[in-house]
Design a protein around this motif. Structure first.
Motif, PDB file in Angstrom:
ATOM      1  N   ARG A 321      39.311  30.576  35.327  1.00  0.00           N
ATOM      2  CA  ARG A 321      40.006  31.632  34.590  1.00  0.00           C
ATOM      3  C   ARG A 321      41.458  31.743  35.032  1.00  0.00           C
ATOM      4  NH1 ARG A 321      37.061  35.605  36.013  1.00  0.00           N
ATOM      5  NH2 ARG A 321      38.469  36.939  37.216  1.00  0.00           N
ATOM      6  N   ARG A 355      47.004  45.270  43.484  1.00  0.00           N
ATOM      7  CA  ARG A 355      46.227  44.662  42.397  1.00  0.00           C
ATOM      8  C   ARG A 355      46.951  43.434  41.858  1.00  0.00           C
ATOM      9  NH1 ARG A 355      44.847  48.352  37.358  1.00  0.00           N
ATOM     10  NH2 ARG A 355      43.540  49.352  38.942  1.00  0.00           N
ATOM     11  N   SER A 364      41.477  38.352  41.645  1.00  0.00           N
ATOM     12  CA  SER A 364      41.191  39.541  40.834  1.00  0.00           C
ATOM     13  C   SER A 364      39.938  39.324  39.989  1.00  0.00           C
ATOM     14  CB  SER A 364      42.387  39.861  39.936  1.00  0.00           C
ATOM     15  OG  SER A 364      42.750  38.723  39.169  1.00  0.00           O
ATOM     16  N   ARG A 365      39.334  40.435  39.562  1.00  0.00           N
ATOM     17  CA  ARG A 365      38.131  40.381  38.730  1.00  0.00           C
ATOM     18  C   ARG A 365      38.516  40.420  37.254  1.00  0.00           C
ATOM     19  NH1 ARG A 365      35.360  45.202  42.026  1.00  0.00           N
ATOM     20  NH2 ARG A 365      37.561  45.806  41.980  1.00  0.00           N
ATOM     21  N   LEU A 366      37.543  40.127  36.400  1.00  0.00           N
ATOM     22  CA  LEU A 366      37.827  39.980  34.976  1.00  0.00           C
ATOM     23  C   LEU A 366      38.457  41.236  34.390  1.00  0.00           C
ATOM     24  CD1 LEU A 366      37.690  38.442  32.313  1.00  0.00           C
ATOM     25  CD2 LEU A 366      35.317  39.215  32.061  1.00  0.00           C
ATOM     26  N   HIS A 367      37.903  42.400  34.692  1.00  0.00           N
ATOM     27  CA  HIS A 367      38.452  43.618  34.089  1.00  0.00           C
ATOM     28  C   HIS A 367      39.873  43.888  34.581  1.00  0.00           C
ATOM     29  CE1 HIS A 367      37.194  45.525  37.924  1.00  0.00           C
ATOM     30  NE2 HIS A 367      38.061  46.475  37.611  1.00  0.00           N
ATOM     31  N   GLU A 368      40.176  43.492  35.840  1.00  0.00           N
ATOM     32  CA  GLU A 368      41.541  43.647  36.337  1.00  0.00           C
ATOM     33  C   GLU A 368      42.494  42.696  35.612  1.00  0.00           C
ATOM     34  OE1 GLU A 368      40.917  44.971  40.972  1.00  0.00           O
ATOM     35  OE2 GLU A 368      40.493  42.881  40.426  1.00  0.00           O
ATOM     36  N   ASP A 369      42.029  41.479  35.350  1.00  0.00           N
ATOM     37  CA  ASP A 369      42.850  40.537  34.593  1.00  0.00           C
ATOM     38  C   ASP A 369      43.156  41.062  33.199  1.00  0.00           C
ATOM     39  OD1 ASP A 369      42.709  38.897  36.773  1.00  0.00           O
ATOM     40  OD2 ASP A 369      41.233  37.525  35.913  1.00  0.00           O
ATOM     41  N   LEU A 370      42.160  41.673  32.567  1.00  0.00           N
ATOM     42  CA  LEU A 370      42.360  42.210  31.220  1.00  0.00           C
ATOM     43  C   LEU A 370      43.365  43.366  31.241  1.00  0.00           C
ATOM     44  CD1 LEU A 370      38.679  42.138  29.916  1.00  0.00           C
ATOM     45  CD2 LEU A 370      40.546  40.583  29.291  1.00  0.00           C
ATOM     46  N   LEU A 371      43.264  44.227  32.253  1.00  0.00           N
ATOM     47  CA  LEU A 371      44.205  45.342  32.356  1.00  0.00           C
ATOM     48  C   LEU A 371      45.634  44.832  32.576  1.00  0.00           C
ATOM     49  CD1 LEU A 371      42.154  47.856  34.543  1.00  0.00           C
ATOM     50  CD2 LEU A 371      42.732  48.083  32.120  1.00  0.00           C
TER      51      LEU A 371
END
Length: 413
Positions: A321, A355, A364-371
Motif C-alpha cells: 500500500r 501521524r 500508518s494504518r489504512l484508516h489513517e492513510d485515508l484521512l
C-alpha cells in the motif's frame, strides 16, 4: 584460495554495517561466521554523511547522536510556518563517523567476524552447489574468492529498475557557524519552500540546528537531474543570505547526496543465495528518500532469523500500500499535476505531526492513510491513480555518485 563463511556482507556503508552490528549482537542461538568486505579508501567507499530518522527517546544509537529535536517546522512559499510537536518521538541526526565508531565497538568483540579491505568485482551464486561467492581484489592486487552460505550485497545499484516515474532527491548541505545566535536548537526545519522552484518537481531548504550558532543547512531538490557544483553553491548562498538572513558565517564542512526516488521494483534476491540490502534492496522510501530507519528494520529482521536458525524470508521494508501511494505521488509531482510546495505544506498544516511521520515511515494504518489522503488535492491524485496502470516502465542509469564532503572552512557573506 576461497574463504568460506556463513554470511558474507559486501559494503560497509549504513546497510552493511547495520547488518553486521545486528548479527554480532550478544546472545545468538546459532553461532555465525561473518565476512565484511569493504572497499579500500577511494571513490568506491562511502564518504562521511549524516542520516536522519525518528523514533522515541532512548533508542540504541542515542549516545552517538549529533542532535535530536522535539519539534519540526515546515514553511510554505509565502513564509507561513506550521510547527509539529512530537510528544512521543524525536527527530534524530546521526553522523556516519559516530555510527561507525559505535558499530566498531561491537564488531571488535565478535570472535567470528573477519574484516576484509578489497574491491568486489563479482557477486553471484556458486556455479555448482549451495551458497554464494564474491570475487574480490585486495589493494596489493591479490585476488581472493570469498564464499558464504548467504551473501548480502549493499553496493549501490549500477542501474535503477524499470519505472513509470523516476526523480532524484539531490542536495548539498553546509555545516555553518554564524556570528549571531540565529538558530533554535529545539526546532528542526524539515522543509522550507521559500526557495526558487524547479520546472519539474520541487525544492526546499532544510535546517538542523546543533546550537544557537551552528547548524546543518541544506538545499534539496526533487527533480530529474542534479545540479552542478556552482548551482548548489548559488542556491545555498541565496538560501542562507537572502532567505534565512544568517549574516556572516563560516562553512566548516559540507555534504552532498543523490538519492533515487522511483516506483521501480528493486529485486531483493538476484540469486539463490544472494540478497540485496539497503537502497539496492528497496530500503529507500520512494516518496521521501528516507532510508536509515528502514535499513534498521531490514537488518534486525534478517539477523533475528539467522541468529535463531530460521530459514531466511527477506523482509520488505515497506508494504504494497505504501509503495502504491508513493507511485501516485511521484507521478503527480513529476507531471506537475500537484504543486509540491503546496502539497507538503498543506499536509503539515492539517495532519498531526506524529501521524504524518508514521505515514512517511510506512507504519500508518489504512484508516489513517485515508484521512491523510483527504488532505491532498483529491481530483489530481485520482486522475493519477487511473493513469498509472497504462504507463510504461522504462530503465535509466543510476544516479551519479556523490562527491565526498570536504572538511575545510570557508567564509560566506
Amino acid at each position: 584460495m576461497p574463504a568460506d563463511f556463513d554470511v558474507v556482507i559486501v559494503g560497509a556503508g549504513a546497510a552493511g554495517m547495520s547488518l553486521a552490528y545486528h548479527l554480532c549482537a550478544p546472545g545468538s542461538d546459532v553461532p555465525l561466521s561473518i565476512a565484511l568486505v569493504d572497499a579500500p579508501p577511494g571513490p568506491l567507499r562511502s564518504p562521511p554523511r549524516t542520516w536522519c530518522f525518528w523514533e522515541p527517546p532512548g533508542g540504541p544509537y542515542d549516545a552517538s547522536l549529533a542532535a535530536s529535536w522535539p519539534r519540526l517546522r515546515v514553511r510554505s512559499a509565502d513564509g507561513a510556518s506550521a510547527v509539529a510537536r512530537l510528544p512521543r518521538l524525536r527527530y534524530k541526526m546521526l553522523c556516519s563517523d559516530a555510527f561507525e565508531a559505535l558499530v566498531e565497538q561491537r564488531l571488535s568483540r565478535a570472535p567470528d567476524l573477519c574484516r576484509m579491505e578489497a574491491t568486489a568485482s563479482a557477486v553471484r551464486d556458486v556455479p555448482s552447489g549451495v551458497g554464494g561467492e564474491v570475487l574480490t581484489r585486495a589493494a596489493c592486487g591479490e585476488r581472493v574468492l570469498v564464499r558464504g552460505r548467504l551473501v548480502f550485497d549493499s553496493r549501490p545499484p549500477h542501474r535503477l529498475p524499470p519505472a513509470r516515474t523516476t526523480l532524484l532527491q539531490h542536495f548539498t548541505g553546509w555545516f555553518v557557524r554564524t556570528e549571531r545566535p540565529v538558530f533554535d536548537p529545539g526546532t528542526a526545519d524539515l522543509m522550507d519552500f521559500r526557495t526558487p522552484q524547479p520546472a519539474r518537481g520541487l525544492s526546499f531548504g532544510y535546517v538542523l540546528p546543533l546550537d544557537p550558532h551552528t547548524a546543518l543547512v541544506e538545499y534539496t531538490e526533487f527533480s530529474p537531474a542534479p545540479l552542478d557544483t556552482d548551482g548548489y553553491r548559488r542556491a545555498l548562498r541565496h538560501y542562507t543570505h537572502d532567505v534565512l538572513r544568517l549574516g556572516p558565517l563560516h562553512v566548516t564542512a559540507q555534504e552532498h547526496g543523490v538519492i533515487p526516488m522511483t516506483d521501480g521494483r528493486f529485486p531483493h534476491r538476484p540469486g539463490r543465495s544472494v540478497y540485496r540490502i539497503g537502497t539496492a534492496g528497496g530500503a529507500t522510501r520512494p516518496s521521501t528518500g528516507y532510508t536509515f530507519a528502514a535499513v534498521q528494520r531490514q537488518s534486525r529482521a534478517i539477523a533475528d532469523q539467522l541468529r535463531s536458525g530460521h530459514r531466511l524470508r527477506m523482509p520488505d521494508p515497506y508494504g504494497r500500500r505504501a509503495r502504491t501511494m508513493d507511485a501516485v505521488l511521484l507521478r503527480a509531482l513529476d507531471s506537475g499535476r500537484v504543486d509540491g510546495a503546496d502539497f507538503f505544506s498543506r499536509l503539515f498544516r492539517h495532519v498531526p505531526g506524529e501521524r504524518l511521520l508514521s505515514f512517511m515511515d510506512g507504519g500508518s494504518r489504512l484508516h489513517e492513510d485515508l484521512l491523510i489522503g483527504l488532505r491532498t488535492p483529491v481530483v489530481p491524485m485520482l486522475r493519477t491513480v487511473f493513469e498509472l496502470p497504462f504507463r510504461t516502465r522504462r530503465e535509466r542509469a543510476a544516479a551519479p555518485s556523490s562527491p565526498a564532503p570536504t572538511g575545510h572552512e570557508e567564509s560566506a557573506p
